[in-house]
Design a protein around this motif. Structure first.
Motif, short mmCIF file in Angstrom:
data_model
loop_
_atom_site.label_atom_id
_atom_site.label_comp_id
_atom_site.label_asym_id
_atom_site.label_seq_id
_atom_site.Cartn_x
_atom_site.Cartn_y
_atom_site.Cartn_z
N PHE A 198 10.18 -12.20 37.14
CA PHE A 198 10.53 -12.28 35.73
C PHE A 198 9.30 -12.49 34.85
N ALA A 199 8.33 -13.25 35.36
CA ALA A 199 7.13 -13.59 34.58
C ALA A 199 6.30 -12.35 34.25
N LYS A 200 6.52 -11.26 34.98
CA LYS A 200 5.76 -10.04 34.71
C LYS A 200 6.20 -9.37 33.41
N ILE A 201 7.41 -9.70 32.95
CA ILE A 201 7.94 -9.05 31.74
C ILE A 201 7.49 -9.82 30.52
N ASP A 202 6.89 -9.12 29.57
CA ASP A 202 6.40 -9.74 28.33
C ASP A 202 7.40 -9.46 27.21
N LEU A 203 8.16 -10.49 26.81
CA LEU A 203 9.17 -10.36 25.76
C LEU A 203 8.68 -11.03 24.49
N LYS A 204 8.71 -10.29 23.39
CA LYS A 204 8.28 -10.85 22.11
C LYS A 204 9.27 -10.44 21.01
N VAL A 205 9.30 -11.25 19.96
CA VAL A 205 10.15 -10.97 18.81
C VAL A 205 9.41 -10.05 17.85
N VAL A 260 14.29 -8.25 16.47
CA VAL A 260 14.72 -7.81 17.78
C VAL A 260 13.80 -8.38 18.85
N VAL A 261 14.31 -8.39 20.08
CA VAL A 261 13.49 -8.77 21.22
C VAL A 261 12.97 -7.50 21.87
N VAL A 262 11.65 -7.45 22.10
CA VAL A 262 11.01 -6.24 22.60
C VAL A 262 10.33 -6.52 23.93
N VAL A 263 10.54 -5.60 24.90
CA VAL A 263 9.73 -5.61 26.12
C VAL A 263 8.43 -4.90 25.76
N THR A 264 7.35 -5.66 25.70
CA THR A 264 6.11 -5.11 25.14
C THR A 264 5.16 -4.54 26.17
N ASN A 265 5.37 -4.80 27.46
CA ASN A 265 4.39 -4.32 28.45
C ASN A 265 4.93 -3.22 29.35
N LEU A 266 5.90 -2.44 28.83
CA LEU A 266 6.32 -1.23 29.53
C LEU A 266 5.25 -0.15 29.35
N ALA A 267 5.06 0.67 30.37
CA ALA A 267 4.13 1.80 30.24
C ALA A 267 4.65 2.75 29.16
N PRO A 268 3.78 3.33 28.36
CA PRO A 268 4.22 4.27 27.32
C PRO A 268 4.99 5.43 27.94
N MET A 292 9.21 10.68 24.53
CA MET A 292 10.60 11.11 24.37
C MET A 292 10.66 12.02 23.17
N LYS A 293 11.09 13.26 23.42
CA LYS A 293 11.13 14.29 22.36
C LYS A 293 9.78 14.41 21.65
N GLY A 294 8.71 14.30 22.44
CA GLY A 294 7.37 14.47 21.90
C GLY A 294 6.80 13.25 21.20
N ILE A 295 7.56 12.15 21.17
CA ILE A 295 7.10 10.92 20.50
C ILE A 295 6.78 9.89 21.57
N GLU A 296 5.60 9.30 21.51
CA GLU A 296 5.24 8.26 22.48
C GLU A 296 5.89 6.94 22.10
N SER A 297 6.70 6.42 23.02
CA SER A 297 7.39 5.15 22.79
C SER A 297 6.64 4.04 23.51
N ASN A 298 6.34 2.96 22.79
CA ASN A 298 5.54 1.87 23.33
C ASN A 298 6.34 0.57 23.35
N GLY A 299 7.37 0.52 24.17
CA GLY A 299 8.17 -0.68 24.28
C GLY A 299 9.65 -0.36 24.39
N MET A 300 10.44 -1.40 24.55
CA MET A 300 11.89 -1.25 24.67
C MET A 300 12.58 -2.37 23.92
N ILE A 301 13.59 -2.00 23.12
CA ILE A 301 14.40 -2.97 22.40
C ILE A 301 15.51 -3.45 23.34
N LEU A 302 15.71 -4.76 23.46
CA LEU A 302 16.79 -5.27 24.29
C LEU A 302 18.10 -5.21 23.52
N MET A 303 19.13 -4.70 24.19
CA MET A 303 20.45 -4.59 23.58
C MET A 303 21.50 -5.13 24.55
N ALA A 304 22.63 -5.58 24.00
CA ALA A 304 23.77 -6.00 24.81
C ALA A 304 24.91 -5.03 24.56
#
Length: 714
Positions: free
Chosen positions: A614-621, A668-676, A679-691
């Motif tokens: 779990f510590a490997k995941i960098d979550l930031k607001v 929002v809470v963002v996973v900030t250390n995902l590899a880029p 998607m549809k030609g746009i580089e995405s740098n992170g993931m928004i957490l959703m329920a």
């Protein structure tokens, strides 16, 4: 209200690849029928148009699964759907089909007009092709392993197990659904409608001219238009559909979303030789009733087609409903998780109005709603039977018992304020119901009718004519009190028949039969009147409008039937490994079926991890600064997120749940250390957490009070 000389109402053409279920009814057919019945009661010139959509990929996929021809599929389900609509009282003026000759001719002529006017762009593109069957493959004809959940039978546009939106390029080991062959890319020509050319007109027509449209419709249109429109192909490679009416186009048909809405026009032609009055005169009010998944086609693409053609009016309104879920889950035809109309009618014979009532009272007009059998029982018993049916029955029983079975007179000299107030409420209720129906707020309009019956119950309870009757031997003048009470209650019953008729037409017919009056009394102009039933007129014996209350064993039987008949698709449970911290999981193997999987996997829980994992995941607001729709991607939004130490672009698949404007400013809470990832030609740098809740609705995972951007989450 605005006066029109005539009305044209359409309900979305259902695909002829399966029966009708309650989600279909609640989505557009029931509200459309309510609106049409109301306008007919107003004696408006109105046509109600629908029919089976018999072209497109869903038809051919169903035919492939059943091992029959597409024509056999549409013949089977066209009849089944038409019968279900008729039996539920959906009062189409015509229920046509797009396989009819008149439709093929109308759609071909429409396409040819745009082609001759030079309005199409011809383009050469590369598309997937099955060399074994010599067939170009639509996305749904391509099957492979889902890169998200490991489902080995995901489609090229979506995985039906995990719900992920996909493209054929994302599938692992893609194969043709026709032959199992590995598809190749092959060049093909198609004709595109340049929607961007109609963008200025669409913005003026919708964003400036129709701000009264429902928020979900207006918001979705605004999002599409502000993010820019792109050319859309109006033809497809297939042998099933309306042939492209041009030389040397063998194996090409009109795009189903080009041909299907033209079905409204061809069905009107089939119905009346005065069809042009309804489609080509500006004093016609055109209203499309649809579900929310059809908004873009009916508000953007079809109006652009009509505008391009030049000879047709465009819709005055498109009142789209949201989705109706079932027992906390999405309706799924593939899993047989549905309440089918033909089966409901077998289990509840002659009780169409019970279902009509519940589906309207619980209509998904502004948000997704949930149908449960327990709620069905509660609403029928406590609202329809205890309030509406109880009042009507008591009025008839007491009239026969205390007034000789005839409508008693109203003695004005002793009428009190409570009596006068209730009589005045007839017209006031009519006005409120009318306004709500004109605003397409059918759920609220129905509630007003039930509330009027509730007021009648209260009035009767306060007057207690059965108690007053005990004093008649010593005080015969008290008969006037009984007369006044039951006169008002019977006139109120007549009003209820008129007001309930658009919603519960079978019930309204029972009511006027008991009152021994003709259909003419149900005309809207009679609503609000206080002298509908003549004094001294004999009425029929009491008879319950509705059956006895729905019992617990009936409900339990339906729940058990639903669970027993539903099928859980056999899916694979993917084993994954991580390429490096923060990277996407890579599917390496998925041999187990759900039946062999661990309990935690069946329950959609992950395998146990240790703290270091779990510590490997960098979550930031972060705070969303801007949001816009990604072109040619219905489910993607491009977000600019402030993380405090930097601003990032993140592409998120939440466009079906949120409009861009409603999420700007959200934390929002963002996973900030995902590899880029592109998607549809746009580089995405992170993931928004959703329920995701049980109904499939997404919700933000965010702090309950505002915190500084960049704050860590642990």
């Amino acid at each position: 209200m605005t006066d029109f000389k005539r009305y044209l109402v359409t309900a979305a053409l259902p695909y002829a690849n399966g029966p009708v279920h309650i989600g279909h009814l609640a989505g557009c057919y029931l509200p459309a029928d309510i609106y049409v019945r109301y306008q007919r009661a107003r004696k408006q010139d109105i046509k109600f148009i629908c029919g089976s959509d018999e072209h497109g990929v869903p038809i051919t996929i169903r035919a492939m699964k059943e091992g029959v021809s597409p024509q056999e599929i549409v013949d089977k389900y066209h009849k089944l759907m038409g019968d279900s609509f008729r039996d539920m009282g959906i009062s189409f003026d015509i229920y046509s089909r797009t396989s009819n000759k008149i439709h093929h001719e109308t759609a071909s002529d429409f396409f040819k007009k745009l082609y001759d006017d030079g309005l199409f762009e011809e383009k050469e593109t590369e598309q997937y092709y099955d060399e074994k069957t010599n067939t170009f493959l639509a996305d749904r004809y391509i099957i492979g392993t889902c890169p998200v959940c490991g489902n080995e039978n995901a489609y090229g546009d979506q995985c039906e197990r995990c719900g992920s939106s996909l493209s054929p390029e994302q599938l692992i080991n893609p194969r043709s659904a026709l032959s199992d062959a590995v598809p190749i890319k092959k060049k093909t020509n198609h004709w595109y409608l340049p929607l961007q050319n109609y963008e200025p007109w669409l913005k003026e027509w919708i964003l400036e001219g129709h701000k009264e449209w429902k928020n979900n419709v207006y918001g979705q249109c605004k999002s599409w238009l502000e993010n820019g429109l792109q050319p859309r192909a109006m033809t497809r490679d297939s042998n099933w559909g309306v042939k492209v009416p041009l030389p040397n186009t063998e194996g090409k048909v009109l795009y189903v979303w080009f041909d299907a809405p033209i079905g409204y026009i061809s069905a009107t032609k089939e119905l009346t030789d005065k069809w042009a009055d309804y489609w080509q005169k500006s004093d016609t009010k055109l209203v499309h009733f649809i579900g929310k998944d059809n908004i873009v086609f009916h508000c953007i693409i079809f109006p652009a087609m009509l505008k391009a053609h030049g000879d047709f009016i465009v819709p005055d309104n498109v009142p789209a409903n949201e989705f109706l879920n079932l027992e906390g889950e999405k309706v799924s035809t593939s899993r047989n998780w549905a309440v089918w109309i033909d089966e409901y009618l077998k289990d509840f014979p002659d009780q169409q109005d019970l279902l009509r009532y519940v589906l309207c009272a619980n209509a998904p007009e502004t948000k997704d709603n949930d149908f449960t059998w327990k709620d069905f029982q509660t609403r029928v018993n406590s609202e329809l039977v205890d309030i509406f049916g109880n009042f009507e029955n008591r009025a008839f029983v007491l009239m026969h018992k205390l007034c000789g079975g005839k409508v008693p007179p109203l003695h004005a000299d002793i009428a009190d304020k409570e009596t006068e107030d209730l009589l005045a409420e007839f017209a006031a209720s009519k006005e409120r119901v009318e306004q709500l129906l004109e605003q397409y707020k059918f759920r609220d309009a129905l509630a007003e009718v039930i509330d009027l019956a509730r007021k009648g119950n209260k009035f009767m309870q306060n007057k207690e004519p059965w108690i007053v009757a005990r004093s008649l031997a010593t005080n015969p003048e008290n008969q006037k009190l009984i007369d006044n009470c039951l006169h008002v209650c019977l006139q109120l019953t007549a009003n209820l028949a008129i007001l309930i008729n658009p919603f519960l037409p079978f019930t309204a017919q029972k009511m006027i039969q008991k009152m021994k009056v003709v259909d003419k009394m149900l005309e809207w102009e009679n609503a609000g009147k206080t002298k509908l039933l003549s004094v001294g007129y004999s009425l029929r014996e009491p008879q319950l409008l509705f059956p006895k209350k729905i019992e617990e064993d009936q409900i339990q039987a339906q729940i058990e039937k639903l669970k027993a008949n539903s099928t859980k698709p056999t899916t694979t449970v993917a084993k994954v490994k991580y390429k490096k911290p923060g990277a996407e999981p890579a599917v390496i193997k998925g041999p187990e079926t759900v039946g062999e999987a661990k309990e935690s996997e069946i329950l959609n829980t992950k395998s146990e991890i240790v703290y270091d994992d779990f510590a490997k995941i960098d979550l930031k607001v972060g705070t969303i600064l801007a949001a816009e729709k990604v072109a040619k991607a219905d489910k993607l939004l491009k977000l600019e997120v402030d993380l405090g130490f930097e601003k990032r672009t993140i592409v998120s698949g939440i466009a079906l749940h949120f409009t861009p404007e409603e999420i700007v400013g959200k934390q929002v809470v963002v996973v900030t250390n995902l590899a880029p990832r592109k998607m549809k030609g746009i580089e995405s740098n992170g993931m928004i957490l959703m329920a995701e809740d049980k109904a499939g609705k997404l919700h933000f995972v965010n702090p309950d009070t505002k915190v500084d951007e960049g704050s860590g989450v642990s």
